[in-house]
Design a protein around this motif. Sequence first.
Motif, PDB file in Angstrom:
ATOM      1  N   ALA A 299       0.826  -1.213   0.000  1.00 46.98           N
ATOM      2  CA  ALA A 299       0.000   0.000   0.000  1.00 46.98           C
ATOM      3  C   ALA A 299       0.858   1.260   0.000  1.00 46.98           C
ATOM      4  O   ALA A 299       0.484   2.285  -0.593  1.00 46.98           O
ATOM      5  N   THR A 300       2.013   1.203   0.631  1.00 46.63           N
ATOM      6  CA  THR A 300       2.906   2.357   0.702  1.00 46.63           C
ATOM      7  C   THR A 300       3.415   2.759  -0.677  1.00 46.63           C
ATOM      8  O   THR A 300       3.686   3.937  -0.932  1.00 46.63           O
ATOM      9  N   LEU A 301       3.535   1.798  -1.590  1.00 43.88           N
ATOM     10  CA  LEU A 301       4.071   2.053  -2.932  1.00 43.88           C
ATOM     11  C   LEU A 301       2.969   2.136  -3.984  1.00 43.88           C
ATOM     12  O   LEU A 301       3.245   2.026  -5.180  1.00 43.88           O
ATOM     13  N   ARG A 302       1.716   2.374  -3.553  1.00 42.67           N
ATOM     14  CA  ARG A 302       0.617   2.563  -4.495  1.00 42.67           C
ATOM     15  C   ARG A 302       0.191   4.027  -4.515  1.00 42.67           C
ATOM     16  O   ARG A 302       0.089   4.671  -3.472  1.00 42.67           O
ATOM     17  N   HIS A 303      -0.060   4.522  -5.712  1.00 46.08           N
ATOM     18  CA  HIS A 303      -0.560   5.884  -5.877  1.00 46.08           C
ATOM     19  C   HIS A 303      -2.062   5.929  -5.600  1.00 46.08           C
ATOM     20  O   HIS A 303      -2.732   4.885  -5.568  1.00 46.08           O
ATOM     21  N   PRO A 304      -2.622   7.116  -5.429  1.00 45.04           N
ATOM     22  CA  PRO A 304      -4.072   7.221  -5.219  1.00 45.04           C
ATOM     23  C   PRO A 304      -4.911   6.663  -6.368  1.00 45.04           C
ATOM     24  O   PRO A 304      -6.087   6.349  -6.166  1.00 45.04           O
TER      25      PRO A 304
ATOM     26  N   GLU B 277      -7.408  -4.739  -7.750  1.00 45.79           N
ATOM     27  CA  GLU B 277      -8.772  -4.602  -7.226  1.00 45.79           C
ATOM     28  C   GLU B 277      -9.216  -5.876  -6.511  1.00 45.79           C
ATOM     29  O   GLU B 277      -9.905  -5.817  -5.483  1.00 45.79           O
ATOM     30  N   ALA B 278      -8.819  -7.040  -7.049  1.00 43.33           N
ATOM     31  CA  ALA B 278      -9.162  -8.303  -6.392  1.00 43.33           C
ATOM     32  C   ALA B 278      -8.480  -8.403  -5.028  1.00 43.33           C
ATOM     33  O   ALA B 278      -9.082  -8.891  -4.053  1.00 43.33           O
ATOM     34  N   LEU B 279      -7.243  -7.947  -4.936  1.00 40.80           N
ATOM     35  CA  LEU B 279      -6.553  -7.912  -3.641  1.00 40.80           C
ATOM     36  C   LEU B 279      -7.302  -7.017  -2.656  1.00 40.80           C
ATOM     37  O   LEU B 279      -7.485  -7.374  -1.488  1.00 40.80           O
ATOM     38  N   ASP B 280      -7.730  -5.852  -3.139  1.00 43.98           N
ATOM     39  CA  ASP B 280      -8.443  -4.916  -2.262  1.00 43.98           C
ATOM     40  C   ASP B 280      -9.756  -5.513  -1.764  1.00 43.98           C
ATOM     41  O   ASP B 280     -10.133  -5.325  -0.596  1.00 43.98           O
ATOM     42  N   ARG B 281     -10.464  -6.208  -2.643  1.00 43.83           N
ATOM     43  CA  ARG B 281     -11.733  -6.817  -2.221  1.00 43.83           C
ATOM     44  C   ARG B 281     -11.502  -7.876  -1.152  1.00 43.83           C
ATOM     45  O   ARG B 281     -12.302  -8.012  -0.217  1.00 43.83           O
ATOM     46  N   ARG B 282     -10.428  -8.604  -1.283  1.00 47.79           N
ATOM     47  CA  ARG B 282     -10.185  -9.708  -0.350  1.00 47.79           C
ATOM     48  C   ARG B 282      -9.605  -9.235   0.976  1.00 47.79           C
ATOM     49  O   ARG B 282     -10.008  -9.714   2.039  1.00 47.79           O
ATOM     50  N   PHE B 283      -8.643  -8.312   0.916  1.00 51.07           N
ATOM     51  CA  PHE B 283      -7.917  -7.930   2.127  1.00 51.07           C
ATOM     52  C   PHE B 283      -8.242  -6.528   2.616  1.00 51.07           C
ATOM     53  O   PHE B 283      -7.696  -6.090   3.635  1.00 51.07           O
ATOM     54  N   GLY B 284      -9.115  -5.823   1.901  1.00 54.04           N
ATOM     55  CA  GLY B 284      -9.339  -4.437   2.247  1.00 54.04           C
ATOM     56  C   GLY B 284      -8.171  -3.586   1.787  1.00 54.04           C
ATOM     57  O   GLY B 284      -7.301  -4.038   1.040  1.00 54.04           O
ATOM     58  N   LYS B 285      -8.152  -2.350   2.228  1.00 54.22           N
ATOM     59  CA  LYS B 285      -7.072  -1.440   1.854  1.00 54.22           C
ATOM     60  C   LYS B 285      -6.310  -1.034   3.108  1.00 54.22           C
ATOM     61  O   LYS B 285      -6.696  -0.087   3.803  1.00 54.22           O
ATOM     62  N   PRO B 286      -5.234  -1.755   3.425  1.00 55.08           N
ATOM     63  CA  PRO B 286      -4.466  -1.402   4.626  1.00 55.08           C
ATOM     64  C   PRO B 286      -3.870  -0.011   4.507  1.00 55.08           C
ATOM     65  O   PRO B 286      -3.569   0.466   3.405  1.00 55.08           O
ATOM     66  N   ALA B 287      -3.711   0.639   5.632  1.00 55.24           N
ATOM     67  CA  ALA B 287      -3.149   1.991   5.631  1.00 55.24           C
ATOM     68  C   ALA B 287      -1.692   1.951   5.190  1.00 55.24           C
ATOM     69  O   ALA B 287      -0.921   1.099   5.649  1.00 55.24           O
ATOM     70  N   PRO B 288      -1.292   2.854   4.298  1.00 56.81           N
ATOM     71  CA  PRO B 288       0.124   2.922   3.918  1.00 56.81           C
ATOM     72  C   PRO B 288       0.988   3.296   5.118  1.00 56.81           C
ATOM     73  O   PRO B 288       0.528   3.936   6.071  1.00 56.81           O
ATOM     74  N   LEU B 289       2.249   2.916   5.055  1.00 55.85           N
ATOM     75  CA  LEU B 289       3.199   3.244   6.108  1.00 55.85           C
ATOM     76  C   LEU B 289       3.976   4.501   5.717  1.00 55.85           C
ATOM     77  O   LEU B 289       4.321   4.680   4.547  1.00 55.85           O
ATOM     78  N   PRO B 290       4.283   5.375   6.651  1.00 56.45           N
ATOM     79  CA  PRO B 290       5.045   6.580   6.292  1.00 56.45           C
ATOM     80  C   PRO B 290       6.489   6.281   5.920  1.00 56.45           C
ATOM     81  O   PRO B 290       7.122   7.060   5.202  1.00 56.45           O
ATOM     82  N   LEU B 291       7.003   5.150   6.386  1.00 51.17           N
ATOM     83  CA  LEU B 291       8.411   4.839   6.166  1.00 51.17           C
ATOM     84  C   LEU B 291       8.585   3.328   6.055  1.00 51.17           C
ATOM     85  O   LEU B 291       8.015   2.563   6.842  1.00 51.17           O
TER      86      LEU B 291
END
Length: 517
Positions: free
Chosen positions: A268-273, A292-306
Amino acid sequence: MNLGHTLRWAVHLRPSQIGWRLLRRLQRAFLQLPMGAPNGPLRFLTDPWPGNAENGKRIASDGRILLLNLEHRLATPIDWHPCHKPALWRFTLHYFNWLADLKAAGRADAARALIADWIYQNTSPRSEGWHPYPLSLRLFAWLRHAPFVLEGADEHFRTLFLSSLDAQARLLPRLIEYDVGGNHLIKNLKGLIAASACLPTHIDGLSAWLEALRKQVDEQILPDGFHYERSPSYHLQVLVDLIDISDLMQEPPAWLNETIERMLPALATLRHPDGGLALFNDGDTGDAVLLEALDRRFGKPAPLPLLPDAGYARLEAGDMVVIFDAGLCCPDHLTAHAHADTLSFEMSVGTQRVIVNSGTYAYQDPDWRNYFRSTAAHSTIMVNGQNSAEVFATFRLGRRPAKAELFRDGDWIVGRHDGYRHLGITVERRLRLTAQGLEGEDRVIGAPNPLFSACFHMPSRDEEASGQFIRLSSEGQLAVHEGQYAPHFFEKVPARWLKLSPEPAGSNAISWKINRL
């Protein structure tokens, strides 16, 4: 080929890699395809990733297949080794991941015809279809789609298919890519684990292959959850591989699921909006359907700042996102997918990418491969017009940064590397994102009167495309060049890149701002 480059690359290889490479070359002359037995699978794999029905219909009805943005005739007599196509494309054809497309189109008849044709035509284990990488992917794909292709099949096809599956599973252990390692080795082990879990004559190997995978996961997945080749695209591939392996286990080991849980926020940290991947090192913006299939299965975890071990930072302010690379290029022994991109960044405003790296485009294109790997093709700092890492051949690096730092200094994020140490220079970039935009300070340390510049790539030649969102300002000297942007493999579009140099020339620092409009 430059001897100095080669020596600076070879000195980092592990002795075991050299030994395995020599063994594989000796082995090739004596390699024979084992006989397979038509034993039915003990169980079948799950199939969580959707296929492309349109491509499936194209294959079945029109006799043409679209892979990596390149089309090919796929009607009998089929040319499984089209010399006019790049090696990566030919490998992708032999993966058989496109069976998912035929399944989505409901065309098991076409799948059976193509599988049978492949078996009849590919009888030499020394051909590229039997290279361990496509072999590993094909073995898994055939096991995954076995219920689809076997339903309604006659006994002749069933015997042919199952015998070939068994033969492939028998050959793969002899070809494991210990000489390469990295994501290739994960793919090999994935195929072997699947065969051991599904085929009755291979079940005894399951524990050993799982233990081999655990050791690779310990080495390849960094403490911050990112894959050690530091490519968002290959991180995604390895993540999906581990998910697939977890899915085929009745009781997945705890370490496997814990690794997946660490890798998801790192991705998620390396994905753009816009949902796609950032273009650092080899790869592209990603398969939108898979993401999109990953997002449906696992949700959208919060990106990490570092991601301190991989060397990535993510900055957010309002609808702006900046992703910054201040890490080493790659593991020293595995340079295949590394670019000379240290201290590069990408920036989005909303779902619009406004500053990018140029991408990858192709592996085997001699005119473009090392342009896209070069420092000039990235939004970073370039000294004396040279690359910060010596990219050469197709998958090699000579000199490269030996030390890279990423740290916070108040509300600034700071990156530093020594890729120009042969010039007596260390390079530093400081970034700060506020509601008004991105501020940057670039500096070279250690040499008087350095010649350096900051490069900023935009994904379109149309000035208004990015200009409606941002404006670059600086007291330095700005030059505009024509560039290229490759968001996907074998897709290259005209773009712009801006080259900002200090004023007066010879200064060792330059400040700039990218203002949000």
